[in-house]
Design a protein around this motif. Structure first.
Motif, PDB file in Angstrom:
ATOM      1  N   SER A  72     -11.723  31.632  78.358  1.00  0.00           N
ATOM      2  CA  SER A  72     -12.615  32.792  78.264  1.00  0.00           C
ATOM      3  C   SER A  72     -11.927  34.023  78.828  1.00  0.00           C
ATOM      4  O   SER A  72     -11.010  33.938  79.647  1.00  0.00           O
ATOM      5  CB  SER A  72     -13.921  32.535  79.031  1.00  0.00           C
ATOM      6  OG  SER A  72     -13.684  32.441  80.421  1.00  0.00           O
ATOM      7  N   LEU A  73     -12.382  35.205  78.365  1.00  0.00           N
ATOM      8  CA  LEU A  73     -11.870  36.458  78.925  1.00  0.00           C
ATOM      9  C   LEU A  73     -12.217  36.578  80.408  1.00  0.00           C
ATOM     10  O   LEU A  73     -11.433  37.088  81.202  1.00  0.00           O
ATOM     11  CB  LEU A  73     -12.461  37.640  78.152  1.00  0.00           C
ATOM     12  CG  LEU A  73     -11.884  37.907  76.763  1.00  0.00           C
ATOM     13  CD1 LEU A  73     -12.667  39.032  76.083  1.00  0.00           C
ATOM     14  CD2 LEU A  73     -10.411  38.278  76.861  1.00  0.00           C
ATOM     15  N   ALA A  74     -13.406  36.091  80.766  1.00  0.00           N
ATOM     16  CA  ALA A  74     -13.784  36.092  82.170  1.00  0.00           C
ATOM     17  C   ALA A  74     -12.798  35.261  82.978  1.00  0.00           C
ATOM     18  O   ALA A  74     -12.366  35.657  84.069  1.00  0.00           O
ATOM     19  CB  ALA A  74     -15.197  35.537  82.335  1.00  0.00           C
ATOM     20  N   ALA A  77      -9.659  37.141  83.800  1.00  0.00           N
ATOM     21  CA  ALA A  77      -9.816  38.057  84.934  1.00  0.00           C
ATOM     22  C   ALA A  77      -9.749  37.301  86.257  1.00  0.00           C
ATOM     23  O   ALA A  77      -9.176  37.783  87.240  1.00  0.00           O
ATOM     24  CB  ALA A  77     -11.143  38.805  84.820  1.00  0.00           C
ATOM     25  N   PHE A  78     -10.320  36.094  86.275  1.00  0.00           N
ATOM     26  CA  PHE A  78     -10.295  35.269  87.482  1.00  0.00           C
ATOM     27  C   PHE A  78      -8.878  34.803  87.793  1.00  0.00           C
ATOM     28  O   PHE A  78      -8.414  34.902  88.930  1.00  0.00           O
ATOM     29  CB  PHE A  78     -11.228  34.074  87.310  1.00  0.00           C
ATOM     30  CG  PHE A  78     -11.203  33.109  88.460  1.00  0.00           C
ATOM     31  CD1 PHE A  78     -11.945  33.352  89.602  1.00  0.00           C
ATOM     32  CD2 PHE A  78     -10.430  31.954  88.390  1.00  0.00           C
ATOM     33  CE1 PHE A  78     -11.916  32.465  90.668  1.00  0.00           C
ATOM     34  CE2 PHE A  78     -10.393  31.065  89.451  1.00  0.00           C
ATOM     35  CZ  PHE A  78     -11.144  31.322  90.596  1.00  0.00           C
ATOM     36  N   ARG A  84     -10.988  43.284  84.237  1.00  0.00           N
ATOM     37  CA  ARG A  84     -10.743  43.274  82.798  1.00  0.00           C
ATOM     38  C   ARG A  84     -12.024  43.597  82.048  1.00  0.00           C
ATOM     39  O   ARG A  84     -13.109  43.177  82.452  1.00  0.00           O
ATOM     40  CB  ARG A  84     -10.230  41.903  82.344  1.00  0.00           C
ATOM     41  CG  ARG A  84      -8.774  41.669  82.694  1.00  0.00           C
ATOM     42  CD  ARG A  84      -8.174  40.553  81.860  1.00  0.00           C
ATOM     43  NE  ARG A  84      -6.728  40.537  81.970  1.00  0.00           N
ATOM     44  CZ  ARG A  84      -5.908  41.251  81.210  1.00  0.00           C
ATOM     45  NH1 ARG A  84      -6.410  42.044  80.275  1.00  0.00           N
ATOM     46  NH2 ARG A  84      -4.603  41.174  81.370  1.00  0.00           N
ATOM     47  N   PRO A  85     -11.919  44.332  80.927  1.00  0.00           N
ATOM     48  CA  PRO A  85     -13.102  44.572  80.092  1.00  0.00           C
ATOM     49  C   PRO A  85     -13.482  43.305  79.348  1.00  0.00           C
ATOM     50  O   PRO A  85     -12.623  42.489  78.999  1.00  0.00           O
ATOM     51  CB  PRO A  85     -12.633  45.665  79.129  1.00  0.00           C
ATOM     52  CG  PRO A  85     -11.147  45.507  79.065  1.00  0.00           C
ATOM     53  CD  PRO A  85     -10.710  45.002  80.408  1.00  0.00           C
ATOM     54  N   GLY A  86     -14.773  43.131  79.109  1.00  0.00           N
ATOM     55  CA  GLY A  86     -15.252  41.972  78.367  1.00  0.00           C
ATOM     56  C   GLY A  86     -15.721  42.360  76.987  1.00  0.00           C
ATOM     57  O   GLY A  86     -15.888  43.543  76.663  1.00  0.00           O
ATOM     58  N   GLN A  87     -15.917  41.379  76.159  1.00  0.00           N
ATOM     59  CA  GLN A  87     -16.383  41.629  74.803  1.00  0.00           C
ATOM     60  C   GLN A  87     -17.864  42.004  74.819  1.00  0.00           C
ATOM     61  O   GLN A  87     -18.650  41.458  75.576  1.00  0.00           O
ATOM     62  CB  GLN A  87     -16.164  40.383  73.942  1.00  0.00           C
ATOM     63  CG  GLN A  87     -14.682  40.090  73.666  1.00  0.00           C
ATOM     64  CD  GLN A  87     -14.501  38.824  72.858  1.00  0.00           C
ATOM     65  OE1 GLN A  87     -15.293  37.909  72.961  1.00  0.00           O
ATOM     66  NE2 GLN A  87     -13.447  38.785  72.055  1.00  0.00           N
ATOM     67  N   GLY A  88     -18.241  42.935  73.963  1.00  0.00           N
ATOM     68  CA  GLY A  88     -19.632  43.319  73.818  1.00  0.00           C
ATOM     69  C   GLY A  88     -20.166  42.868  72.474  1.00  0.00           C
ATOM     70  O   GLY A  88     -19.470  42.156  71.745  1.00  0.00           O
ATOM     71  N   PRO A  89     -21.335  43.362  72.116  1.00  0.00           N
ATOM     72  CA  PRO A  89     -22.173  44.204  72.976  1.00  0.00           C
ATOM     73  C   PRO A  89     -22.998  43.372  73.952  1.00  0.00           C
ATOM     74  O   PRO A  89     -23.217  42.198  73.679  1.00  0.00           O
ATOM     75  CB  PRO A  89     -23.091  44.907  71.944  1.00  0.00           C
ATOM     76  CG  PRO A  89     -23.200  43.913  70.810  1.00  0.00           C
ATOM     77  CD  PRO A  89     -21.885  43.194  70.765  1.00  0.00           C
ATOM     78  N   LEU A  93     -17.573  44.856  82.368  1.00  0.00           N
ATOM     79  CA  LEU A  93     -16.338  44.642  83.108  1.00  0.00           C
ATOM     80  C   LEU A  93     -16.443  43.323  83.863  1.00  0.00           C
ATOM     81  O   LEU A  93     -17.504  42.995  84.413  1.00  0.00           O
ATOM     82  CB  LEU A  93     -16.081  45.779  84.112  1.00  0.00           C
ATOM     83  CG  LEU A  93     -15.589  47.116  83.584  1.00  0.00           C
ATOM     84  CD1 LEU A  93     -15.496  48.110  84.732  1.00  0.00           C
ATOM     85  CD2 LEU A  93     -14.227  46.976  82.898  1.00  0.00           C
ATOM     86  N   TRP A  94     -15.343  42.583  83.907  1.00  0.00           N
ATOM     87  CA  TRP A  94     -15.228  41.401  84.751  1.00  0.00           C
ATOM     88  C   TRP A  94     -14.436  41.787  85.986  1.00  0.00           C
ATOM     89  O   TRP A  94     -13.276  42.178  85.879  1.00  0.00           O
ATOM     90  CB  TRP A  94     -14.537  40.263  84.005  1.00  0.00           C
ATOM     91  CG  TRP A  94     -15.319  39.744  82.837  1.00  0.00           C
ATOM     92  CD1 TRP A  94     -15.071  39.946  81.514  1.00  0.00           C
ATOM     93  CD2 TRP A  94     -16.492  38.922  82.910  1.00  0.00           C
ATOM     94  NE1 TRP A  94     -16.012  39.304  80.737  1.00  0.00           N
ATOM     95  CE2 TRP A  94     -16.892  38.657  81.569  1.00  0.00           C
ATOM     96  CE3 TRP A  94     -17.236  38.378  83.959  1.00  0.00           C
ATOM     97  CZ2 TRP A  94     -18.009  37.885  81.263  1.00  0.00           C
ATOM     98  CZ3 TRP A  94     -18.343  37.601  83.653  1.00  0.00           C
ATOM     99  CH2 TRP A  94     -18.721  37.356  82.330  1.00  0.00           C
ATOM    100  N   VAL A  95     -15.057  41.671  87.154  1.00  0.00           N
ATOM    101  CA  VAL A  95     -14.443  42.138  88.396  1.00  0.00           C
ATOM    102  C   VAL A  95     -14.292  40.956  89.349  1.00  0.00           C
ATOM    103  O   VAL A  95     -15.282  40.288  89.682  1.00  0.00           O
ATOM    104  CB  VAL A  95     -15.309  43.231  89.065  1.00  0.00           C
ATOM    105  CG1 VAL A  95     -14.590  43.823  90.272  1.00  0.00           C
ATOM    106  CG2 VAL A  95     -15.656  44.330  88.051  1.00  0.00           C
ATOM    107  N   PRO A  96     -13.070  40.641  89.801  1.00  0.00           N
ATOM    108  CA  PRO A  96     -12.877  39.500  90.704  1.00  0.00           C
ATOM    109  C   PRO A  96     -13.665  39.658  92.008  1.00  0.00           C
ATOM    110  O   PRO A  96     -13.750  40.747  92.576  1.00  0.00           O
ATOM    111  CB  PRO A  96     -11.372  39.500  90.981  1.00  0.00           C
ATOM    112  CG  PRO A  96     -10.777  40.234  89.825  1.00  0.00           C
ATOM    113  CD  PRO A  96     -11.776  41.282  89.443  1.00  0.00           C
TER     114      PRO A  96
END
Length: 400
Positions: A72-74, A77-78, A84-89, A93-96
């Protein structure tokens, strides 16, 4: 960022709320302080086995699905400890979320419509809130069970419950060095454990393996850990630490109980590593991304067995060096056909992952999962890894 900045006000509001905040109300508090900014958020914590990101329940909101780290994109980021930006809509943002440099999870942030996800003020504000959130998750975990429950995919055994309460955070970094460790199987551990302490530029290290399995082995290791820390905090040298653990184990049991261990002290100013190996697999030294030697000195009998001699070995490390410690559950792990994982395979994987520039914690996560997969998803024994990186760049790589 000024005192009138809305992110600063949100941060101050969260601090104010935190003093009497029950652990289960942490997601609601985060939502409340971000609402004036038009921002919504979801808190995810990494599970004990470091495979999935699990959402914290937030009263009145649907609980999102569990997110796999590896696909996953999340998860990216981990693993990279990077916003990292995540897919929408909708856009997100994914923030550690870290406690210092110990990876705890992610904050999924939904900014107002039309917001530029690359805006540095937005990202700085998210990092501020997630940074405080990491400290709150750690400090509030001792006051309730919901944060522990959220990080588990199944019930934890008694031996594992006891041992996890004794271990330090999985990752810690100073400006000069990073230390990371990982233990499997996380729900039914036996006698493996690790410890570290950093004071005055000296990194004290320990990796232990108590004889046997289950609760008896954990009790042996627990006594060893307590004796080690008591002696270290009283100012004992390495030989004194060994004797303190010997005395503690022998004083509690008469059944030849013991623990293998590597105890070490590393001076981050001079690069001098001093160590004792009490019947344990020797550490591996990696230099410029390649294993250059196995540290075979400082041998003696396992802790708890009568051995009057304590030989302290030493070696001078170079800046950028890495030290990989492990228990025999790593190299002796067998696949369904009986083939051992082995030291050559461990070294090869370590070289490849370290060469890719991953944070220390992520390197160990991937090594540990490779051992699990080699065994067909199960563990015959505890398998513990510890990685020490003497590198300012590696240390900075653990920080969001």
């Amino acid at each position: 960022m000024t005192a009138t900045d809305p992110w600063h006000r949100a941060l101050a509001d969260l601090v104010s709320r935190s003093h009497r905040l029950p652990p289960d109300e942490l997601p609601a508090a985060v939502g409340a302080v971000l609402r004036p900014l038009g921002v919504a958020a979801t808190v995810y914590l990494v599970d004990a086995e470091q495979r999935d990101l699990r959402p914290l329940p937030d009263a009145g909101r649907p609980t999102p699905r569990v997110l796999p780290i590896d696909t996953s994109l999340a998860g990216r980021a981990f693993t990279e400890v990077r916003v990292r930006p995540g897919q929408g809509p909708p856009p997100r943002l994914w923030v550690p979320i870290v406690n210092g440099t110990d990876r705890l999870g992610l904050l999924e942030v939904f900014p107002p419509p039309g917001t530029d996800l690359a805006d540095e003020a937005l990202r700085d504000g998210c990092r501020l809130v997630s940074g405080l959130l990491g400290h709150l998750v750690t400090s509030k975990s001792g006051y309730g069970d919901v944060l522990h429950r959220a990080r588990r995919s199944r019930p934890m055994g008694v031996s594992a419950e006891l041992l996890w309460q004794l271990l330090p955070p999985l990752t810690f970094a100073t400006p000069q060095a990073a230390i990371s460790a990982l233990l499997e199987p996380c729900y039914e551990v036996g006698g493996d454990a690790f410890d570290y302490a950093v004071d005055g530029g000296i990194v004290a290290l320990a990796i232990l393996d108590g004889v046997g399995h289950g609760l008896p082995a954990v009790l042996t290791t627990s006594v060893a850990l307590a004796a080690l820390r008591a002696a270290r905090r009283a100012g004992a040298d390495l030989a004194g630490l060994v004797r303190a653990v010997d005395t503690a184990i022998a004083g509690q049991w008469r059944d030849a109980r013991f623990a293998t261990a590597v105890l070490a002290e590393f001076d981050t100013a001079s690069g001098l590593l001093r160590y004792v190996n009490a019947g344990h697999p020797p550490p591996v030294l990696l230099r410029r991304g390649r294993a250059v030697r196995v540290l075979t000195g400082g041998r003696r009998l396992p802790l708890g067995l009568s051995d009057a001699g304590v030989e302290v070995a030493q070696v001078r490390l170079e800046p950028g060096d890495r030290l990989l410690l492990h228990t025999d559950g790593i190299t002796e792990a067998r696949d369904p056909a009986g083939v051992m994982f082995g030291l050559p395979r461990l070294v090869d994987l370590a070289e490849r992952h370290i060469g890719s520039g991953l944070p220390a914690g992520e390197t160990l996560r991937r090594l540990s999962h490779a051992v699990t997969e080699h065994q067909g998803g199960t563990h015959q024994d505890d398998a513990t890894l510890m990685l020490v990186e003497w590198s300012a760049d590696a240390a900075a790589n653990t920080e969001p």
